[in-house]
Every structure is written in structure tokens, then in C-alpha cells.
Design an enzyme around this catalytic site. Structure first.
Site, PDB file in Angstrom:
ATOM      1  N   ASN A   7       0.863  -1.180   0.000  1.00  0.00           N
ATOM      2  CA  ASN A   7       0.000   0.000   0.000  1.00  0.00           C
ATOM      3  C   ASN A   7       0.900   1.229   0.000  1.00  0.00           C
ATOM      4  O   ASN A   7       1.466   1.579   1.026  1.00  0.00           O
ATOM      5  CB  ASN A   7      -0.893  -0.045   1.258  1.00  0.00           C
ATOM      6  CG  ASN A   7      -1.769   1.181   1.386  1.00  0.00           C
ATOM      7  OD1 ASN A   7      -1.827   2.014   0.489  1.00  0.00           O
ATOM      8  ND2 ASN A   7      -2.459   1.286   2.515  1.00  0.00           N
ATOM      9  N   LYS A   9       0.038   4.242  -0.409  1.00  0.00           N
ATOM     10  CA  LYS A   9      -0.652   5.420   0.135  1.00  0.00           C
ATOM     11  C   LYS A   9      -0.403   6.648  -0.746  1.00  0.00           C
ATOM     12  O   LYS A   9      -0.344   6.526  -1.964  1.00  0.00           O
ATOM     13  CB  LYS A   9      -0.231   5.654   1.596  1.00  0.00           C
ATOM     14  CG  LYS A   9      -0.381   4.378   2.432  1.00  0.00           C
ATOM     15  CD  LYS A   9      -0.234   4.577   3.908  1.00  0.00           C
ATOM     16  CE  LYS A   9      -0.408   3.246   4.629  1.00  0.00           C
ATOM     17  NZ  LYS A   9      -0.345   3.362   6.071  1.00  0.00           N
ATOM     18  N   HIS A  93      -9.724   0.991   4.419  1.00  0.00           N
ATOM     19  CA  HIS A  93      -8.489   1.190   5.189  1.00  0.00           C
ATOM     20  C   HIS A  93      -8.775   2.150   6.345  1.00  0.00           C
ATOM     21  O   HIS A  93      -9.567   3.086   6.201  1.00  0.00           O
ATOM     22  CB  HIS A  93      -7.389   1.744   4.280  1.00  0.00           C
ATOM     23  CG  HIS A  93      -6.051   1.741   4.947  1.00  0.00           C
ATOM     24  ND1 HIS A  93      -5.680   2.708   5.859  1.00  0.00           N
ATOM     25  CD2 HIS A  93      -5.019   0.876   4.876  1.00  0.00           C
ATOM     26  CE1 HIS A  93      -4.468   2.451   6.304  1.00  0.00           C
ATOM     27  NE2 HIS A  93      -4.038   1.337   5.728  1.00  0.00           N
ATOM     28  N   GLU A  95      -7.245   4.573   7.497  1.00  0.00           N
ATOM     29  CA  GLU A  95      -7.024   5.992   7.200  1.00  0.00           C
ATOM     30  C   GLU A  95      -8.217   6.588   6.457  1.00  0.00           C
ATOM     31  O   GLU A  95      -8.558   7.753   6.647  1.00  0.00           O
ATOM     32  CB  GLU A  95      -5.712   6.156   6.404  1.00  0.00           C
ATOM     33  CG  GLU A  95      -4.510   5.964   7.316  1.00  0.00           C
ATOM     34  CD  GLU A  95      -3.281   5.390   6.640  1.00  0.00           C
ATOM     35  OE1 GLU A  95      -3.193   5.403   5.396  1.00  0.00           O
ATOM     36  OE2 GLU A  95      -2.405   4.894   7.371  1.00  0.00           O
ATOM     37  N   GLU A 165      -5.708  -5.249  10.589  1.00  0.00           N
ATOM     38  CA  GLU A 165      -4.722  -4.191  10.821  1.00  0.00           C
ATOM     39  C   GLU A 165      -5.065  -3.435  12.102  1.00  0.00           C
ATOM     40  O   GLU A 165      -5.915  -2.535  12.090  1.00  0.00           O
ATOM     41  CB  GLU A 165      -4.731  -3.191   9.658  1.00  0.00           C
ATOM     42  CG  GLU A 165      -4.289  -3.770   8.340  1.00  0.00           C
ATOM     43  CD  GLU A 165      -3.741  -2.679   7.425  1.00  0.00           C
ATOM     44  OE1 GLU A 165      -2.564  -2.787   7.055  1.00  0.00           O
ATOM     45  OE2 GLU A 165      -4.444  -1.721   7.109  1.00  0.00           O
ATOM     46  N   GLY A 171       2.178   2.174  10.901  1.00  0.00           N
ATOM     47  CA  GLY A 171       3.150   3.253  10.740  1.00  0.00           C
ATOM     48  C   GLY A 171       3.998   3.562  11.965  1.00  0.00           C
ATOM     49  O   GLY A 171       4.697   4.569  12.005  1.00  0.00           O
ATOM     50  N   SER A 207       3.014  -2.222  10.463  1.00  0.00           N
ATOM     51  CA  SER A 207       4.455  -2.235  10.752  1.00  0.00           C
ATOM     52  C   SER A 207       5.129  -3.579  10.441  1.00  0.00           C
ATOM     53  O   SER A 207       5.986  -4.040  11.192  1.00  0.00           O
ATOM     54  CB  SER A 207       4.702  -1.809  12.197  1.00  0.00           C
ATOM     55  OG  SER A 207       4.290  -0.461  12.375  1.00  0.00           O
TER      56      SER A 207
END
Ligand code: PGA
Length: 244
Positions: A7, A9, A93, A95, A165, A171, A207
């Protein structure tokens, strides 16, 4: 089959994404037991596709809209994605749930449409730090899975990837313990209808790097990874793929 889904992003300029795809093509060791999927920004899809078209690397999108066509300013349909060679689409996702207020209802609509069109959805689920601290992680994940899969018209060749996730480790450079991820993968499997279990693959994201990737895939509960930061440069991503 083990999945390695990258991904990217909004991290790369168009020319950087194309270069990374080209470098990957030139250096990747093809392995029929691993499926590498790269998900660049919409604007880079066409050129990245041209780079990887002759390889086993597949193309994914980071988002989609659930209508075929119409007055939806700024959105992209599955037909448009398919025209660009897209075979996978990341849906829900964290985000997008956080910054774009994406709801479980929208996630469900997108999954339905992807399945209908024969594009493989990569459905992201996971709890926030607060939900975990409140002892609600399991409930949240089960709920997201159930809502995403409501009234899906499964077809003979339907495939669905669910990415667990944990939002609070994305991250951060600090993944959850593999045992924790496996526990959640088992929980997700228990949520699924046994008759269609063979259509599902569970992957872990948050991560993941070249050092920890193998630990998530022991015991066969987790069949791949969704990778953000460690997929953005060849020197991190290649060893990660090798270690799967
Ligand atoms: P990360 O991102 O690997 O950088 O934690 C994963 C993701 O957001 O899918």
C-alpha cells in the site's frame, strides 16, 4: 498462496511510483507460491500497469467508489479501474475510515460491487488503541467483518482478502506480537460462514518489515501481509518479499 500487498498510500510522486515498479520488475524473483500486489495512487495506475503488465506482479487500487458511473465528482469506478489493469482493491483502510469518514455501510457497498465485478477486495478491519484498552478489540473486528460482508453475492470464483490491521500499530514501526495477530485471524475465521471459507484469505498489516514478516505466517492462520512503509523502497521491500 501467500500475499504480499504493498500500500503505497500518498507517499510517492507519479514518477517515483513508476520507477519503483520498474525496479521491482527488474529485481523480483518470481515465485508461484507468492502473489505480490502493488497499490499506487489512482494517477499512477496506468503507467505502473505498463511496467508490470508482463510480470506476475498484480495491480491494486487503494480505494474505489461503488457506483458504475455518474455524477460523482472526484470518484473512480470499478469499470475505470479494470480498464487500468486493476485486479485488487483495498477497501475500508483505517485511514479512509478516519480521515474520509468512510462507514461500514460504504465499505459493504464497495465490497459488493467489487465481488460483482470480479475484482478482489482487500477489506481492512482493526481496532483502535482505545477500543483495545476498553477490551472491545474482538467485538470491533467481528463487527467490521460482519458488516463488510452483509448480503455479498458470492460467485463460483469469488475471492476475498481480509486484512487485520490494528490501527494503533500502523506506521509505528512496532507490529503486534504474532500471537495476537493469529488470535485475531482465528476470530475472523470463526466469524465466517463455513460453506464459503475457502473463498477467504486473511492477511496481517501494521508495521510489517523484512525482519518480522515470517513470524506472522507460521501455523497457516495468516496467509500474507499488507505493507505500507516497508514497501516504499526496493532495499526494504525485496528482502521482505523473500522472507515471506
Ligand atoms: P505500515 O502500514 O506497514 O506502514 O504500518 C500498513 C497499512 O497501513 O496498511
Amino acid at each position: 498462496m501467500k500475499y504480499v500487498i504493498a500500500n503505497w498510500k500518498m507517499q510517492l510522486l507519479n514518477n517515483e511510483a513508476v520507477k519503483l515498479a520498474r525496479d521491482l520488475k527488474q529485481n523480483i524473483v518470481e515465485d508461484e507460491n507468492k502473489k505480490v500486489v502493488i497499490c499506487p495512487s489512482f494517477i499512477a495506475l496506468n503507467q505502473v500497469w505498463q511496467e508490470i503488465a508482463e510480470t506476475d506482479v498484480a495491480l491494486g487500487s487503494q480505494n474505489v467508489w461503488y457506483e458504475n458511473k455518474g455524477a460523482f465528482t472526484g470518484e473512480v469506478s470499478l469499470d475505470q479501474l479494470q480498464e487500468m489493469g486493476v485486479e485488487y482493491v483495498i477497501i475500508g483502510h483505517s485511514e479512509r475510515r478516519e480521515y474520509n469518514s468512510e462507514t461500514d455501510i460504504q465499505v459493504n457497498a464497495k465490497v459488493k460491487k467489487a465481488v460483482e465485478k470480479g475484482i478482489i477486495p482487500i477489506i481492512c478491519v482493526g481496532e483502535t488503541k482505545k477500543e483495545r484498552e476498553n477490551g472491545e478489540a474482538e467485538k470491533q473486528v467481528q463487527n467490521q467483518v460482519a458488516q463488510a460482508l452483509q448480503n455479498i453475492g458470492m460467485q463460483e470464483n469469488t475471492k476475498i482478502i481480509i486484512a487485520y490491521e490494528p490501527v494503533w500499530v500502523i506506521g509505528t514501526g512496532q507490529a503486534v506480537e504474532p500471537e495476537e495477530a493469529k488470535k485475531m485471524a482465528e476470530l475472523i475465521k470463526n466469524t465466517l460462514n463455513e460453506e464459503v471459507m475457502d473463498k477467504f484469505t486473511i492477511v496481517y498489516g501494521g508495521s510489517v518489515d523484512a525482519q518480522n514478516v515470517a513470524s506472522f505466517m507460521e501455523e497457516g492462520l495468516i496467509d500474507g501481509v499488507l505493507v505500507g512503509g516497508a514497501s516504499l523502497s526496493l532495499d526494504k521491500f525485496l528482502p521482505l518479499i523473500e522472507n515471506v
